[in-house]
Motif scaffolding. Structure first.
Motif, PDB file in Angstrom:
ATOM      1  N   SER A   1      -4.202  17.669 -45.923  1.00  0.00           N
ATOM      2  CA  SER A   1      -4.771  16.317 -45.995  1.00  0.00           C
ATOM      3  C   SER A   1      -3.833  15.402 -46.764  1.00  0.00           C
ATOM      4  O   SER A   1      -3.553  15.636 -47.940  1.00  0.00           O
TER       5      SER A   1
ATOM      6  N   GLY B   1      -3.070  11.935 -48.537  1.00  0.00           N
ATOM      7  CA  GLY B   1      -3.708  10.753 -49.102  1.00  0.00           C
ATOM      8  C   GLY B   1      -3.023   9.476 -48.674  1.00  0.00           C
ATOM      9  O   GLY B   1      -3.642   8.411 -48.628  1.00  0.00           O
TER      10      GLY B   1
ATOM     11  N   GLN C   1      -3.725   9.273 -44.651  1.00  0.00           N
ATOM     12  CA  GLN C   1      -5.136   9.524 -44.335  1.00  0.00           C
ATOM     13  C   GLN C   1      -5.282  10.399 -43.086  1.00  0.00           C
ATOM     14  O   GLN C   1      -6.154  10.168 -42.251  1.00  0.00           O
TER      15      GLN C   1
END
Length: 296
Positions: free
Chosen positions: A139, A141, A144
């Protein structure tokens, strides 16, 4: 004393040059002499921020550890077992010894959960074997997104919370957080871009980068005191020249932070090097003069 210092450096994560000097009754010059001596003997002496340490990958340590200690994978496996048994005084003592020597904290179950331990173990194995790995379900940041990342992992960081990798799709070196990946898969393919692997550094001014430039300054009392107060990570790189002057020999990742400091106290600072930093200051000075001229 030399052996005690050697042992301290082999697990050093928090003692600065000043603190090591005080602990072993050495001058800074003598301590640097011993560091050079260890290098000459074949030990790998690393500098991480203000801390010096001897890498356990040094040939002598590797031979010693292979005979009397655990590999990183063995230590992680042992940690996983210890976390599943009833904790008594003996178990606590074993955990404490492991966490002191290895680059992970296993004193609380929450800090070394089963899944996290497996990811650390797989990444350590990929690094040791120089194999390409897949960071499953990572994942990001920044973008996204959540997707697999094909990487060459080459350095565990921050107590095994992060890993430094060369990402094959972008050709860039990036730092990945283990908490953001679901799993790790090791492929049979060997590294293809080892010569492009670069460690990331963070300087005293909190700028980060893959390259470092060493800046040399002669500072007066005012600038020396302000540098110590505002940027304490610079203290190990300051030496006293005489009653009124101090020398700074500081690695930086960007000229921006040190440049702001020097331009703000230029009357109290003499720039000794490097040439790139001198050129940067000349360029900034010319820009400032141009701005002032326009405003007049």
């Amino acid at each position: 004393m030399q052996l005690q210092l050697l042992l301290a450096l082999s697990q050093n994560k928090s003692l600065t040059v000043e603190e090591l000097s005080q602990r072993y009754g050495l001058s800074r010059r003598s301590l640097y002499y011993y560091l050079d001596f260890y290098r000459d003997c074949g030990f790998i002496v690393e500098k991480q921020g203000p801390y010096y340490r001897i890498d356990r990958e040094s040939p002598f340590f590797k031979q010693l550890i292979a005979r009397i200690s655990f590999s990183e994978e063995e230590a992680i496996a042992l940690a996983r077992i210890l976390n599943k048994v009833e904790e008594d005084a003996l178990v606590k003592n074993i955990k404490r010894k492991l966490s002191r020597f290895y680059d992970f904290d296993i004193q609380n179950d929450s800090e070394l959960a089963e899944q996290q331990a497996r990811k650390v173990s797989m990444l350590c194995q990929a690094i040791k074997l120089k194999r390409i790995a897949v960071l499953k379900g990572y994942s990001s940041g920044h973008s996204q997104t959540k997707k697999d990342r094909l990487v060459e992992p080459f350095l565990m960081m921050n107590g095994n919370q992060d890993v430094r990798c060369h990402e094959l799709s972008s050709g860039l070196n990036k730092t990945y957080k283990l908490s953001r990946m679901e799993n790790v898969e090791i492929l049979d393919d060997e590294w293809l871009h080892e010569e492009e692997h670069r460690q990331v550094y963070t300087d005293a001014f909190m700028f980060s980068g893959e390259r470092q430039y060493t800046v040399d300054l002669r500072m007066g009392t005012l600038s020396s005191n302000l540098l110590r107060e505002e940027y304490p990570a610079s203290v190990p790189f300051i030496t006293q020249e005489d009653d009124r002057h101090w020398l700074l020999h500081l690695p930086v990742c960007s000229y921006l932070g040190i440049g702001r400091f020097v331009l703000g106290l230029f009357e109290d600072i003499q720039v000794l090097g490097d040439e790139g930093f001198k050129a940067y200051l000349r360029e900034k000075s010319a820009e400032m003069q141009s701005v002032f001229a326009e405003k007049e």
